[in-house]
Scaffold this motif. Structure first.
Motif, PDB file in Angstrom:
ATOM      1  N   THR A 251       0.832  -1.198   0.000  1.00 47.08           N
ATOM      2  CA  THR A 251       0.000   0.000   0.000  1.00 47.08           C
ATOM      3  C   THR A 251       0.873   1.256   0.000  1.00 47.08           C
ATOM      4  N   LEU A 252       0.219   2.411  -0.134  1.00 51.77           N
ATOM      5  CA  LEU A 252       0.934   3.669  -0.305  1.00 51.77           C
ATOM      6  C   LEU A 252       1.313   4.349   1.001  1.00 51.77           C
TER       7      LEU A 252
ATOM      8  N   SER B 135      -1.048   6.383   3.606  1.00 53.79           N
ATOM      9  CA  SER B 135      -2.400   5.832   3.638  1.00 53.79           C
ATOM     10  C   SER B 135      -2.656   5.112   4.962  1.00 53.79           C
TER      11      SER B 135
ATOM     12  N   ASP C 186      -1.421   6.879   8.602  1.00 56.05           N
ATOM     13  CA  ASP C 186      -0.249   7.666   8.215  1.00 56.05           C
ATOM     14  C   ASP C 186       0.969   6.764   7.993  1.00 56.05           C
TER      15      ASP C 186
ATOM     16  N   HIS D  92      -6.084   8.625  -3.050  1.00 59.30           N
ATOM     17  CA  HIS D  92      -4.887   9.234  -2.440  1.00 59.30           C
ATOM     18  C   HIS D  92      -4.485  10.414  -3.307  1.00 59.30           C
ATOM     19  N   ASP D  93      -5.469  11.204  -3.706  1.00 54.64           N
ATOM     20  CA  ASP D  93      -5.256  12.233  -4.723  1.00 54.64           C
ATOM     21  C   ASP D  93      -4.295  13.322  -4.308  1.00 54.64           C
ATOM     22  N   ASN D  94      -3.983  13.423  -3.022  1.00 54.06           N
ATOM     23  CA  ASN D  94      -3.043  14.468  -2.612  1.00 54.06           C
ATOM     24  C   ASN D  94      -1.613  14.018  -2.823  1.00 54.06           C
TER      25      ASN D  94
END
Length: 178
Positions: free
Chosen positions: A17-18, A21, A80, A176-178
């Motif tokens: 995962t990112l 996130s 986070d 997660h557009d930011n």
């Protein structure tokens, strides 16, 4: 499988995962009916005494939540996420004697990745590729932007276009557009 009625089953054994996130790691556990479970926790590290609960680990301070689910389910939520959170997470429980403990193997392997762009192609006709250190688990949708405007949204991590030096490109993963 466990021994003598003791076991832990993980919903997923591997997640990518990112960075930044939130992730949920979940499991269910069983134990013999003549016992009572008194302590449950998730861990990645050991100290001199044994496994260290993530809620007591300073690296995770304020970022972990334990949730008991229906039956004997248990979910760990980490917010986070950092690349340093990449590890194998295991669930552990203790019975009423405090002596008999059971740790579930193999655990859940969590990989946390950032996003990078690789540029290939000729002088003006270029392809942008989204690079991650592991394959994102949830088949994400990529959103590509040209000069701040959305130009493409799909599941491809590739984007080709005719480039001029004046154009700027960026991308994000949906959700997660930011």
């Amino acid at each position: 499988m466990g021994q003598n009625g003791w076991s832990v089953t993980y919903t997923t054994q591997s997640i990518c995962t990112l960075k930044g996130s939130t992730v949920d790691l979940s499991c269910s556990y069983t134990y013999p009916s003549d016992y009572t479970v008194t302590t449950t926790f998730w861990f990645t590290k050991y100290d001199a005494v044994g496994p260290v609960s993530l809620s007591d680990d300073p690296d995770y301070k304020g970022r972990v939540t334990y949730r008991k689910d229906k039956g004997n389910g248990h979910t760990l939520m980490i917010t986070d996420l950092r690349e340093s959170d990449s590890a194998t997470y295991k669930f552990r429980f203790t019975d009423q004697t405090g002596k008999w403990r059971y740790t579930g193997d193999p655990g859940v392997t969590l990989s946390v990745t950032g996003l990078q762009v690789k540029v290939t192609g000729g002088h003006q006709d270029k392809t942008l590729t989204c690079i991650t250190t592991c394959t994102l688990t949830d088949n994400p949708t990529y959103i590509w932007y040209k000069n701040g405007h959305k130009v493409k949204e799909n599941t491809s991590s590739l984007y080709s276009d005719y480039f001029s030096d004046a154009d700027s490109y960026s991308y994000a993963v949906k959700g997660h557009d930011n």
